[in-house]
Motif scaffolding. Structure first.
Motif, short mmCIF file in Angstrom:
data_model
loop_
_atom_site.label_atom_id
_atom_site.label_comp_id
_atom_site.label_asym_id
_atom_site.label_seq_id
_atom_site.Cartn_x
_atom_site.Cartn_y
_atom_site.Cartn_z
N PRO A 136 0.98 -0.85 0.20
CA PRO A 136 -0.11 0.21 0.11
C PRO A 136 1.35 1.47 0.19
CG PRO A 136 0.00 -1.06 1.91
CD PRO A 136 0.68 -1.73 0.67
N TRP A 137 1.78 0.87 0.82
CA TRP A 137 2.99 2.05 0.69
C TRP A 137 3.49 2.95 -0.51
CZ3 TRP A 137 0.87 3.91 4.96
CH2 TRP A 137 0.53 2.94 5.85
N HIS A 138 3.41 2.34 -1.27
CA HIS A 138 4.61 2.38 -2.59
C HIS A 138 3.69 2.75 -3.37
CE1 HIS A 138 7.21 0.66 -5.85
NE2 HIS A 138 7.83 2.14 -5.89
N TRP A 139 2.38 2.46 -4.05
CA TRP A 139 1.89 3.03 -4.94
C TRP A 139 0.84 4.28 -4.08
CZ3 TRP A 139 -3.06 3.96 -3.19
CH2 TRP A 139 -4.00 3.09 -2.26
N MET A 140 0.98 4.10 -2.59
CA MET A 140 0.13 5.66 -2.10
C MET A 140 1.23 6.11 -2.48
SD MET A 140 -1.66 4.92 1.40
CE MET A 140 -2.94 3.97 1.13
N LEU A 141 2.35 6.72 -2.35
CA LEU A 141 3.25 7.47 -1.99
C LEU A 141 3.75 7.70 -3.40
CD1 LEU A 141 6.08 8.86 -0.86
CD2 LEU A 141 7.23 6.90 -1.76
N ALA A 142 3.72 7.17 -4.71
CA ALA A 142 3.78 7.21 -6.36
C ALA A 142 3.03 8.45 -6.38
CB ALA A 142 3.59 6.47 -6.49
N LEU A 143 1.65 7.74 -5.88
CA LEU A 143 0.59 9.11 -6.17
C LEU A 143 0.16 10.01 -5.56
CD1 LEU A 143 -2.52 8.24 -7.68
CD2 LEU A 143 -3.74 8.25 -5.17
N LEU A 144 1.19 10.12 -4.28
CA LEU A 144 1.37 11.50 -3.81
C LEU A 144 1.74 12.79 -4.36
CD1 LEU A 144 0.41 12.58 -0.89
CD2 LEU A 144 2.07 11.77 0.11
N CYS A 145 3.55 11.64 -4.60
CA CYS A 145 4.03 12.59 -5.31
C CYS A 145 3.92 13.32 -6.65
CB CYS A 145 5.44 11.76 -5.22
SG CYS A 145 6.11 11.37 -3.44
N GLY A 146 3.24 12.28 -7.23
CA GLY A 146 2.57 12.76 -8.48
C GLY A 146 1.81 14.63 -8.51
N VAL A 147 1.36 14.24 -7.58
CA VAL A 147 0.66 15.37 -6.91
C VAL A 147 0.65 16.35 -6.68
CG1 VAL A 147 -1.40 15.76 -5.08
CG2 VAL A 147 -1.87 14.20 -6.62
N LEU A 148 2.32 15.92 -5.69
CA LEU A 148 3.04 17.48 -5.74
C LEU A 148 3.39 17.90 -6.76
CD1 LEU A 148 4.09 16.10 -1.89
CD2 LEU A 148 2.01 17.72 -2.22
N ALA A 149 3.92 16.98 -7.39
CA ALA A 149 5.05 17.81 -8.48
C ALA A 149 3.80 18.12 -8.97
CB ALA A 149 6.02 16.50 -9.19
N ALA A 150 3.57 18.21 -10.12
CA ALA A 150 2.68 18.52 -10.39
C ALA A 150 1.74 19.81 -9.96
CB ALA A 150 1.45 17.82 -11.05
N GLY A 151 1.46 19.35 -8.79
CA GLY A 151 1.03 20.68 -8.28
C GLY A 151 2.13 22.30 -8.54
N ILE A 152 3.13 21.14 -7.92
CA ILE A 152 4.32 22.60 -8.28
C ILE A 152 4.80 22.81 -9.62
CG2 ILE A 152 7.19 22.66 -8.10
CD1 ILE A 152 6.83 20.75 -5.70
N TRP A 153 4.05 22.53 -10.20
CA TRP A 153 4.38 22.23 -12.20
C TRP A 153 3.05 23.71 -12.71
CZ3 TRP A 153 8.72 20.86 -14.72
CH2 TRP A 153 8.43 21.31 -16.23
N GLY A 154 1.74 23.33 -11.55
CA GLY A 154 1.14 24.68 -11.87
C GLY A 154 1.31 26.14 -10.97
N LEU A 155 1.85 26.05 -10.28
CA LEU A 155 2.63 27.01 -8.78
C LEU A 155 3.39 27.65 -10.03
CD1 LEU A 155 3.01 28.02 -6.39
CD2 LEU A 155 4.53 26.82 -5.66
N ILE A 156 4.55 27.09 -10.70
CA ILE A 156 4.86 27.99 -11.70
C ILE A 156 3.94 29.15 -12.88
CG2 ILE A 156 7.05 28.01 -13.14
CD1 ILE A 156 7.59 24.58 -12.05
N ILE A 157 3.21 27.95 -12.77
CA ILE A 157 2.18 28.36 -14.27
C ILE A 157 1.60 29.91 -13.15
CG2 ILE A 157 0.39 29.56 -15.60
CD1 ILE A 157 0.82 25.98 -16.39
N GLY A 158 1.39 30.22 -12.17
CA GLY A 158 0.25 30.29 -10.95
C GLY A 158 1.41 31.81 -10.97
N ALA A 159 2.34 31.10 -10.42
CA ALA A 159 3.56 32.30 -10.38
C ALA A 159 4.12 32.79 -11.30
CB ALA A 159 4.88 31.63 -9.19
#
Ligand code: ATP
Ligand code: MG
Lengths: 405, 511
Positions: A136-159
């Motif tokens: 469970p930890w592996h896929w949860m971590l992968a999911l979470l990191c995917g979310v965070l990385a894309a969040g930063i990607w969006g944040l760059i556009i916002g910034a």
């Protein structure tokens, strides 16, 4: 006591959910769906007619009535199997629609969802291949990191928008291209590619989204993606309508100057909004890729067609869903449904792309129909009001009469 | 009778609200007809129906005795009906000429030909003395000029029936005089004019007849020469209105706010918009800033509230420096701001009334718990303000503010600002667009604030308002404070001289 209150509240919200006024807003979308389907059927009819008349020659004569049946039956063509397929396909569409719709609601056009999906997927792949963890930890971590990385990607556009006044559409388009090549760079540079097929390596089972053994979830391909999507819909609904965060973000979206006047930090709000939008797209990307037999194909064309297209579909879903979280849920399901129908169309010797023709028409109409609906609605309200006016006048008159007597 | 327009038994319903209820309005050819009534009485709605923006739910419109249907503004144009709206409808990034010809562009081979139109505009400009630069961009010209553009727009379409919706609410006293003059000229030419206004003096000055509306109903039409301001006021509000302001002597105490040497330099225009301005506001006093529009008042206020950066200078609040404080910090310290432009700054028009009433305070524990909005409290609060300040709208606290009448939008802003209970209230044109009853109420509120030991900074283009309310008057001219006057010892004329720069005074800095 507390529980009673809570139960009453829940009951009230359920009742609210079914108030007809809540669904009035959906009417334009329903009208356009109607138009789109009628248009699709007409097209199928014309194709059939041309074939029958021998205008074009084919060995596989299209079967009109069968075709229409298959198309409309959508995800019910093969019972549970195709329903499961639809739900599976709907999950990333719903999330992408949520992403674009949420940005819309806050006054931003996030055309960068495709790029954010790539980044979400890329991150999930990287965690999946480079980190070893139990299930469970592996896929949860992968999911979470995917979310965070894309969040930063969006944040760059916002910034870029908030701090340097770069329009988000321009920044988004650039970031979309950057995302593809970043993905290639990281995947190739870190040995995550199968050199024979030129696609990413198979993720270990621990990094795949699980699928249960109960009911629909036992079917082929099906996983918990749809549950995650529905949870995201609920969370976004709450954020937009019930929280101070949503209040602020909407205020800034509607009127930046007034929000500034009121002491809101408009720059931060733009960045937060883009980051959240990016996170939702990232979730779509991760869910899309954390499936057995799903890979990144390392050519630009394949990335566009298989991964980024989900982001562009997100724009359609958001439009059709009127940028509302609940709207995205239904629009995403609908899109998946009609595509399932399209998928089975080749049984009737029609091309599966028929479904895309229909979607395209629907999107065109939903842009127009808001205006059409406004006209229809005005008529109706006026008629009702007029009736009320007449009744109240009559009452006044009879009352006056009464006094005179 | 020689009526050019007759609106007979017009009704218009929004949701459950009867904005117009069986109103009859008749316009004679060649007359100036005033349309008055409280905020939300239905004036704009009635005239929007005549201009084809709304369809009446009942009743008919006759043009020169014949029944006509006006489905849209193009139909109105065809009948030579023109309208200047309460909130202008100009395209900011277009030039004056482009705005005027919008919708009736001349083209040649598919390209715009502006030359003829431009000449035509220049002719009209000379003929009616409506001076504007045809090549200026709308965003660069003053509100007064924008209005002239709107008027030229009507004339360019050969309108014979001219509707003005609160044309003077946004004008300076000088511009008002000019406009009155222009209207009289139109009348001489045989044009028929409808003017909506809250200023009864203007009705007396230009109108031949006057129709009064109240809460959607027509109260009556009178010959202006037969009535007085007082009778009109009574017809409008339904009770006697006092024009006198009841003001106790000021009880001035400690300083609340001080501005020191504020300057704002505009690089584009290469000049100072505000130059070396210093003043203070004390507890229990109303400081009025008089001046002709565009002499730096707007910029000064924006600097104080934080909407704009200053080039140099310092701000103090209760002797603590707040020059670098954020807008929110200033709001929290206790600065209230009734902004000049209610649509740009004052309201989120797509929010409903309740949401607008908590615009600065949504995050306070009163309205929020752990990030969740307390809907019940928010709507309760809104309902309180609505009844206290008599804010009228179609659907109460759930009304989308965009649909509210101009005056009621203004009342909502004032209700919000006063209820935040600030120590320093910066009120810019607080009664712009309000009816006489509401003005009376707001003026009393402002004086009440003062008597409760608050400080008030009042910026107004209306000298009456400044003279009646202020305990001290500062006059701004070309970005500087050129005089500090005692309202009891000065006159209209004297302030006027300072405002136009013909006289400069000595200012006692008592810092
Ligand atoms: N489009 C609309 N939808 C719903 N309600 C509306 C709409 N337009 C106006 N109203 C309501 O109709 C009433 C009359 O509005 P109207 O704008 O005609 O008032 P008014 O007499 O011009 O007032 P003011 O002096 O404040 O400008 C108001 O209560 C307003 O809230
Ligand atoms: Mg009005």
């Amino acid at each position: 006591m507390k529980f009673k209150n809570f139960a009453a509240k829940v009951w009230q919200s359920i009742k609210n959910l079914f108030k007809p006024s809540r669904y009035q807003a959906a009417v334009p979308s329903l009208i356009s769906i109607g138009f789109g389907i009628v248009f699709g059927i007409l097209t199928m009819f014309v194709i059939w007619l041309l074939a029958v008349l021998g205008v074009f020659k084919t060995n596989n004569m299209p079967e009109f009535f069968y075709g229409v049946g298959v198309l409309l039956a959508g995800a019910f063509n093969e019972g549970m199997d195709s329903i499961a397929d639809m739900l599976f396909a709907a999950a990333p569409l719903i999330l992408a629609g949520l992403s674009v719709g949420f940005a819309f609601k806050t006054g931003l056009f996030n055309i960068g969802a495709p790029g954010q999906i790539v980044i979400g997927g890329l991150t999930a792949i990287t965690i999946g291949l480079k980190v070893s963890l139990p299930a469970p930890w592996h896929w949860m971590l992968a999911l979470l990191c995917g979310v965070l990385a894309a969040g930063i990607w969006g944040l760059i556009i916002g910034a870029l928008k908030a701090l340097l006044n770069v329009h988000e559409v321009v920044a988004s388009i650039m970031m979309n291209y950057i995302s593809i090549y970043t993905a290639f760079l990281i995947i190739k540079g870190n040995g995550m590619v199968n050199t024979q097929t030129s696609q990413t390596l198979q993720l270990p089972a621990s990094a795949l989204l699980p699928h249960g053994e109960v009911a629909l979830f036992a079917y082929y391909d099906m996983n918990i993606g749809i549950i995650i999507a529905i949870l995201a819909v609920i969370v976004m609904y709450i954020i937009l309508h019930k929280t101070t965060l949503g209040y602020q973000l909407k205020a800034v979206g509607f009127n930046k100057e007034a929000s500034k006047y009121a002491g809101m930090n408009t720059k931060r709000n733009i960045m937060v909004s883009m980051a959240i939008s990016g996170m939702l797209a990232g979730l779509a990307g991760a869910i899309l890729i954390m499936v057995s037999g799903k890979y990144f194909q390392l050519t630009k064309e394949a990335m566009m067609a298989e991964i980024m297209s989900v982001g562009f579909d997100g724009i359609s879903v958001a439009l059709l869903g009127l940028s509302q979280p609940i709207g995205a849920l239904f629009a995403g399901l609908f899109l998946a449904y009609i595509r399932q129908g399209g998928y089975y169309l080749n049984l009737a010797n029609y091309m599966a792309e028929m479904a895309d023709v229909i979607t395209a028409v629907i999107i065109y109409f939903s842009a127009l129909s808001t205006a059409l609906y406004a006209i229809v609605k005005n008529r109706k309200i006026k008629l009702e009001a007029l009736k009320k006016l007449r009744i109240s006048r009559r009452k006044e008159k009879t009352q006056d009469g009464g006094e005179n007597v | 009778m020689d009526y050019i327009i007759e609106m007979l038994n017009i009704s218009k319903i929004f949701g459950t609200l009867r904005a117009n209820d069986d109103i009859t309005f008749q316009l004679k050819k060649g007359e100036v007809h005033a349309l008055v009534g409280e905020n939300g009485a239905g004036k704009s709605t009635l005239m929007s129906i005549l201009f084809g923006l709304y369809q009446p739910d009942a009743g008919e419109i006759r043009y020169k005795g014949e029944v006509v249907k006006i489905h849209n503004p193009n139909d109105a144009n065809r009948l030579k009906i023109g309208m200047v709206h309460q909130h202008f409808k100009l395209v900011d990034v277009f030039t004056v000429t482009e705005n005027i010809i919008l919708g009736m562009e001349e083209t040649k081979n598919g390209f715009l030909t502006l030359e003829n139109s431009r000449n035509r505009i220049l002719e009209l400009r000379e003929q009616y003395k409506l001076f504007v630069d045809p090549d200026a961009y709308i965003k660069d010209i003053t509100v007064g000029m924008q209005q002239r553009v709107e008027i030229l727009k009507m004339l360019y379409r050969d309108a014979d029936i001219l509707i003005f919706d609160e044309p003077t609410a946004v004008l300076t006293p000088q511009e008002i005089d000019e406009l009155m003059h222009t209207i009289k000229n139109f009348k001489k030419e045989g044009k028929s004019i409808v003017i909506i206004t809250h200023k009864l003096a203007e009705v007396m000055a230009v109108a031949d007849r006057c129709t009064v509306l109240r809460k959607g109903k027509g109260i009556g039409t009178v010959e202006v020469k037969d009535v007085t301001v007082d009778t009109l006021a009574e017809m409008m509000v339904g009770r006697k209105v006092s024009f006198e302001i009841d003001k106790k002597p000021a009880n001035i105490k400690d300083e609340i706010f001080r501005a020191e040497n504020i300057s704002v330099f505009n690089n584009e225009k290469n000049k100072h918009e505000v130059h070396d301005v210093s003043f203070q506001v004390k507890s229990g006093e109303i400081v009025g800033i008089a001046g002709i529009e565009g002499n730096g008042q707007t910029e000064l206020v924006n600097v104080i509230t934080g909407l704009k950066n200053m080039t140099s200078g310092k701000l103090f609040f209760h002797q603590k420096e707040i020059t670098k404080n954020s807008i929110r910090q200033k709001l929290e310290l206790g600065i209230g701001h009734i902004p000049e432009d209610r649509h740009k700054h004052g309201l989120v028009l797509d929010f409903n009334l309740a949401e607008n009433l908590i615009l600065q305070s949504y995050y306070l524990p009163k309205f929020q718990k752990r990030g969740f909005l307390k809907k019940n409290e928010i709507y309760q609060y809104a309902n309180q303000l609505i009844s206290r300040f008599d804010i009228r709208s179609g659907a109460g606290s759930a009304s989308i503010t965009r649909s509210m009448s101009g005056g009621n939008q203004q009342k909502a802003i004032i209700a919000r600002e006063i209820s935040r209970n600030p120590e320093l209230m910066i009120a810019v044109q607080p009664t712009r667009g309000l009816d006489i009853g509401a003005i009376e109420y707001i003026h009393n509120k402002i004086i009440e604030e003062r008597d409760n030991g608050k400080g008030v900074l009042l910026i107004s283009l209306e000298l009456d308002e400044i003279l009646n309310l202020s305990d001290r008057i500062l006059v701004m001219f070309e970005g500087e404070i050129v005089a500090e006057l005692d309202p009891k010892k000065t006159s209209f004329q004297e302030i006027g001289l300072y405002m136009s720069g013909s006289k400069k005074g000595v200012i006692a800095h008592e810092v």
